[in-house]
Scaffold this motif. Structure first.
Motif, PDB file in Angstrom:
ATOM      1  N   MET A   1     149.888   4.512  44.866  1.00  0.00           N
ATOM      2  CA  MET A   1     150.967   3.896  44.106  1.00  0.00           C
ATOM      3  C   MET A   1     151.605   2.794  44.937  1.00  0.00           C
ATOM      4  N   ASN A   2     151.789   1.597  44.329  1.00  0.00           N
ATOM      5  CA  ASN A   2     152.463   0.578  45.120  1.00  0.00           C
ATOM      6  C   ASN A   2     153.981   0.736  45.012  1.00  0.00           C
ATOM      7  N   GLY A   3     154.679  -0.074  45.780  1.00  0.00           N
ATOM      8  CA  GLY A   3     156.135   0.053  45.895  1.00  0.00           C
ATOM      9  C   GLY A   3     156.840  -0.016  44.551  1.00  0.00           C
ATOM     10  N   ASN A   4     156.456  -0.979  43.722  1.00  0.00           N
ATOM     11  CA  ASN A   4     157.150  -1.154  42.443  1.00  0.00           C
ATOM     12  C   ASN A   4     156.979   0.040  41.522  1.00  0.00           C
ATOM     13  N   GLU A   5     155.759   0.581  41.518  1.00  0.00           N
ATOM     14  CA  GLU A   5     155.532   1.759  40.667  1.00  0.00           C
ATOM     15  C   GLU A   5     156.393   2.924  41.134  1.00  0.00           C
ATOM     16  N   LEU A   6     156.466   3.066  42.471  1.00  0.00           N
ATOM     17  CA  LEU A   6     157.295   4.147  43.030  1.00  0.00           C
ATOM     18  C   LEU A   6     158.738   3.994  42.571  1.00  0.00           C
ATOM     19  N   LEU A   7     159.236   2.749  42.646  1.00  0.00           N
ATOM     20  CA  LEU A   7     160.627   2.510  42.274  1.00  0.00           C
ATOM     21  C   LEU A   7     160.877   2.868  40.816  1.00  0.00           C
ATOM     22  N   ARG A   8     159.823   2.645  39.989  1.00  0.00           N
ATOM     23  CA  ARG A   8     159.986   2.975  38.563  1.00  0.00           C
ATOM     24  C   ARG A   8     160.092   4.484  38.335  1.00  0.00           C
ATOM     25  N   GLN A   9     159.607   5.258  39.307  1.00  0.00           N
ATOM     26  CA  GLN A   9     159.643   6.719  39.148  1.00  0.00           C
ATOM     27  C   GLN A   9     161.007   7.328  39.483  1.00  0.00           C
ATOM     28  N   ILE A  10     161.884   6.523  40.046  1.00  0.00           N
ATOM     29  CA  ILE A  10     163.215   7.050  40.363  1.00  0.00           C
ATOM     30  C   ILE A  10     163.892   7.467  39.064  1.00  0.00           C
ATOM     31  N   PRO A  11     164.501   8.649  39.019  1.00  0.00           N
ATOM     32  CA  PRO A  11     165.152   9.088  37.787  1.00  0.00           C
ATOM     33  C   PRO A  11     166.238   8.104  37.363  1.00  0.00           C
ATOM     34  N   LYS A  12     166.435   7.984  36.059  1.00  0.00           N
ATOM     35  CA  LYS A  12     167.516   7.134  35.542  1.00  0.00           C
ATOM     36  C   LYS A  12     168.840   7.823  35.851  1.00  0.00           C
ATOM     37  N   MET A  13     169.873   7.020  35.929  1.00  0.00           N
ATOM     38  CA  MET A  13     171.201   7.554  36.264  1.00  0.00           C
ATOM     39  C   MET A  13     171.626   8.691  35.330  1.00  0.00           C
ATOM     40  N   ASP A  14     171.503   8.469  34.009  1.00  0.00           N
ATOM     41  CA  ASP A  14     172.008   9.508  33.099  1.00  0.00           C
ATOM     42  C   ASP A  14     171.166  10.782  33.159  1.00  0.00           C
ATOM     43  N   GLU A  15     169.853  10.618  33.420  1.00  0.00           N
ATOM     44  CA  GLU A  15     168.997  11.816  33.594  1.00  0.00           C
ATOM     45  C   GLU A  15     169.480  12.617  34.801  1.00  0.00           C
ATOM     46  N   LEU A  16     169.724  11.865  35.859  1.00  0.00           N
ATOM     47  CA  LEU A  16     170.145  12.505  37.109  1.00  0.00           C
ATOM     48  C   LEU A  16     171.454  13.278  36.895  1.00  0.00           C
ATOM     49  N   ALA A  52     158.487   9.239  51.026  1.00  0.00           N
ATOM     50  CA  ALA A  52     157.987   9.832  49.773  1.00  0.00           C
ATOM     51  C   ALA A  52     159.142  10.082  48.806  1.00  0.00           C
ATOM     52  N   LEU A  53     158.821  10.053  47.519  1.00  0.00           N
ATOM     53  CA  LEU A  53     159.840  10.264  46.485  1.00  0.00           C
ATOM     54  C   LEU A  53     160.266  11.732  46.467  1.00  0.00           C
ATOM     55  N   PRO A  54     161.572  12.010  46.593  1.00  0.00           N
ATOM     56  CA  PRO A  54     162.019  13.407  46.539  1.00  0.00           C
ATOM     57  C   PRO A  54     162.009  13.904  45.094  1.00  0.00           C
ATOM     58  N   SER A  55     162.064  15.208  44.901  1.00  0.00           N
ATOM     59  CA  SER A  55     162.152  15.747  43.538  1.00  0.00           C
ATOM     60  C   SER A  55     163.540  15.461  42.981  1.00  0.00           C
ATOM     61  N   SER A  56     163.676  15.552  41.667  1.00  0.00           N
ATOM     62  CA  SER A  56     164.982  15.303  41.041  1.00  0.00           C
ATOM     63  C   SER A  56     166.014  16.292  41.569  1.00  0.00           C
ATOM     64  N   GLN A  57     165.551  17.554  41.766  1.00  0.00           N
ATOM     65  CA  GLN A  57     166.464  18.577  42.293  1.00  0.00           C
ATOM     66  C   GLN A  57     167.004  18.173  43.667  1.00  0.00           C
ATOM     67  N   GLU A  58     166.078  17.704  44.520  1.00  0.00           N
ATOM     68  CA  GLU A  58     166.485  17.293  45.872  1.00  0.00           C
ATOM     69  C   GLU A  58     167.481  16.135  45.794  1.00  0.00           C
ATOM     70  N   LEU A  59     167.190  15.220  44.913  1.00  0.00           N
ATOM     71  CA  LEU A  59     168.052  14.055  44.765  1.00  0.00           C
ATOM     72  C   LEU A  59     169.449  14.485  44.294  1.00  0.00           C
ATOM     73  N   ALA A  60     169.482  15.399  43.322  1.00  0.00           N
ATOM     74  CA  ALA A  60     170.770  15.889  42.814  1.00  0.00           C
ATOM     75  C   ALA A  60     171.551  16.573  43.943  1.00  0.00           C
ATOM     76  N   ALA A  61     170.827  17.308  44.793  1.00  0.00           N
ATOM     77  CA  ALA A  61     171.489  17.989  45.910  1.00  0.00           C
ATOM     78  C   ALA A  61     172.103  16.952  46.859  1.00  0.00           C
ATOM     79  N   ARG A  62     171.370  15.866  47.053  1.00  0.00           N
ATOM     80  CA  ARG A  62     171.892  14.807  47.934  1.00  0.00           C
ATOM     81  C   ARG A  62     173.160  14.189  47.341  1.00  0.00           C
ATOM     82  N   VAL A  63     173.165  13.998  46.030  1.00  0.00           N
ATOM     83  CA  VAL A  63     174.346  13.430  45.362  1.00  0.00           C
ATOM     84  C   VAL A  63     175.541  14.358  45.565  1.00  0.00           C
ATOM     85  N   LEU A  64     175.276  15.661  45.455  1.00  0.00           N
ATOM     86  CA  LEU A  64     176.344  16.646  45.606  1.00  0.00           C
ATOM     87  C   LEU A  64     176.929  16.622  47.024  1.00  0.00           C
ATOM     88  N   VAL A  65     176.041  16.545  48.018  1.00  0.00           N
ATOM     89  CA  VAL A  65     176.496  16.497  49.411  1.00  0.00           C
ATOM     90  C   VAL A  65     177.356  15.253  49.621  1.00  0.00           C
TER      91      VAL A  65
END
Ligand SMILES: *Cc1c(COP(=O)(O)O)cnc(C)c1O
Length: 458
Positions: A1-16, A52-65
């Motif tokens: 996967m190239n960089g741009n595709e990876l960036l597209r995989q980031i969850p959307k704000m409202d999903e997160l 590497a792209l973290p899971s949505s759960q991991e990302l949510a945990a980071r937001v909480l911290v």
């Protein structure tokens, strides 16, 4: 996967933000949104950098911290286990109860800051403390500004702008954090003329330096170090005699020392404010926190003419004290009317005058509490010698006591770090491979917290 595709995989704000981890929190949606934005921005950077792209759960945990971290006050309570009483980085002096009450009262309502109810008209903001300062020290006139650096700046800018300030080379002190008194002095617009050698200055050195453009003779109390051995300075009284002969004002930067020459005061040998005035200084300056155990402030004491000319200087307005500090300062000064009460109620003075028996008992108490919590470490109570700190009283060596902790199962550096990062940070120091918890600066009600944090860290 190239960089741009990876960036597209980031969850959307409202999903997160809809993830269960982030929906049932006590944070407001604005707080979560801000934290999520910051985490997503960081994530984009990380992905571009090859992470590497973290899971949505991991990302949510980071937001909480992040939300949790940004919800705590930046300026907050720490426990000072360093044994340095007037620790500049830790806020120097904790205020006495009367000062706290005065701050609260001045802060939460309107006040007589610059209003005289008897006259029904404008009053001067300094009157309340100026009268007290004169009463306590015998000074003819007084004034308070933001801190001692401001006091020196105002004094020299008023008395020596464009002219020369004669000062001993042995007294050009650095106060810490690369703040040098001479740099402040030069900001006044006066030129420093250094006399003598680092270790010795004679009266004739001052005499030889006085010329047509000399405006001030300056003496600085080298409050945070001593030159011992082959050394000597000119006593204040002698310098004042010279000043009188030549018609030059003598400014004495006392920095710290003692307000009263009382029997109960621990700093025998430290210069006192009344003595400096008796010696003939035209102006004496010092710090309200270092010398009084009060709020940050710079006090100027001197002749009525001297103080009046400083009040007329426009700089005075820029350097003036705010109402909260004025309230704390007045309440602290009022305690000094009864030195015995001052000793008991002003925390810094209480710490400075605690006896070695009391301190060793306090250390025993802390040791037992840590032991009782089953912390995995070796513990020993040590007699110590404490520092007043804040550039005050360098060689006093007052008695203190500490608990030395030798952790089992982690390094001492790791323990020191864990304590710094605890919910209530505990600031301690490492000496000879052990963590030292100096009890002289720990309030009695903080002992339990220290024990708990140590046990938790281990
Ligand atoms: C501490 C000190 C200062 C600076 O005082 P602040 O109140 O920190 O501005 C200046 N001169 C001397 C001698 C000091 O000890």
């Amino acid at each position: 996967m190239n960089g741009n595709e990876l960036l597209r995989q980031i969850p959307k704000m409202d999903e997160l933000l809809r993830l269960p981890l982030l929906t049932g929190t006590s944070f407001s949606s604005a707080e979560l949104l801000r934290a999520a934005r910051a985490e997503l921005a960081l994530l984009r950077e990380e992905l571009t950098g090859g992470t590497a792209l973290p899971s949505s759960q991991e990302l949510a945990a980071r937001v909480l911290v992040r939300a949790r971290e940004s919800s705590v006050m930046g300026l907050r309570h720490v426990i000072n286990a360093t044994g340095i009483i007037l620790h500049t980085n830790l806020g120097r002096a904790p205020l006495c109860a009367d000062a706290l009450a005065a701050v609260r009262e001045a802060a939460q309502s309107y006040s007589t800051l610059e209003y005289d109810p008897k006259l029904g008209a404008r009053g001067s903001r300094g009157t309340h403390i100026e009268a007290l300062l004169c009463e306590l020290t015998g000074a003819p006139a007084a004034m308070a500004v933001n801190n001692n650096a401001a006091a020196i700046l105002l004094a020299l800018a008023t008395l020596a702008r464009g002219d020369e300030i004669v000062v001993s080379r042995g007294e050009l002190v650095e106060i810490g954090d690369s703040f040098r008194v001479p740099d402040i002095m030069e900001q006044s617009g006066g030129r420093l003329v250094e006399v003598g050698a680092t270790n010795k200055t004679h009266l004739r050195d001052y005499e030889a330096a006085i010329g047509a453009s000399t405006a001030v003779l300056l003496k600085v109390h080298t409050s945070n170090y001593r030159i011992v051995g082959f050394s000597g300075d000119v006593p204040l009284a002698q310098l004042c005699t010279l000043g009188k002969q030549r018609g030059l004002p003598v400014v004495y930067d006392l920095g710290s020392g003692a307000l009263l020459a009382g029997h109960a005061y621990p700093f025998t040998g430290e210069p006192t404010v009344p003595q400096a005035l008796l010696d003939g200084a035209d102006l004496v300056t010092f710090s309200g926190d270092k010398l009084l155990g009060g709020p940050q402030a710079g006090i100027l004491l001197g002749s009525a003419a001297c103080i009046a000319s400083m009040k007329r200087n426009p700089l005075a307005r820029a350097l003036r004290l705010d109402k909260l500090s004025l309230a704390a300062l007045e309440a602290t000064l009022r305690l000094y009317r009864d030195p015995q009460r001052a000793m008991q109620q002003i925390p810094a003075l209480r710490m400075l005058t605690a006896g070695s028996t009391e301190l060793l008992q306090k250390a025993q108490n802390l040791r037992s509490q840590i032991e009782a919590l089953g912390a995995r470490c070796g513990l020993e109570v040590l007699a110590q010698s404490m520092q007043a700190g804040g550039g005050a009283v360098p060689v006093q060596g007052l008695p203190s006591a500490a608990v030395a902790v030798l952790p089992q199962g982690c390094s001492v550096a790791k323990l020191e770090r864990a304590l710094r990062l605890a919910q209530t940070p505990v600031i301690a120091r490492i000496a000879e491979g052990r963590l030292l918890l100096d009890v002289s600066t720990i309030a009695p009600e903080e002992l339990t917290v220290v024990a708990r944090e140590v046990a938790q860290a281990l």
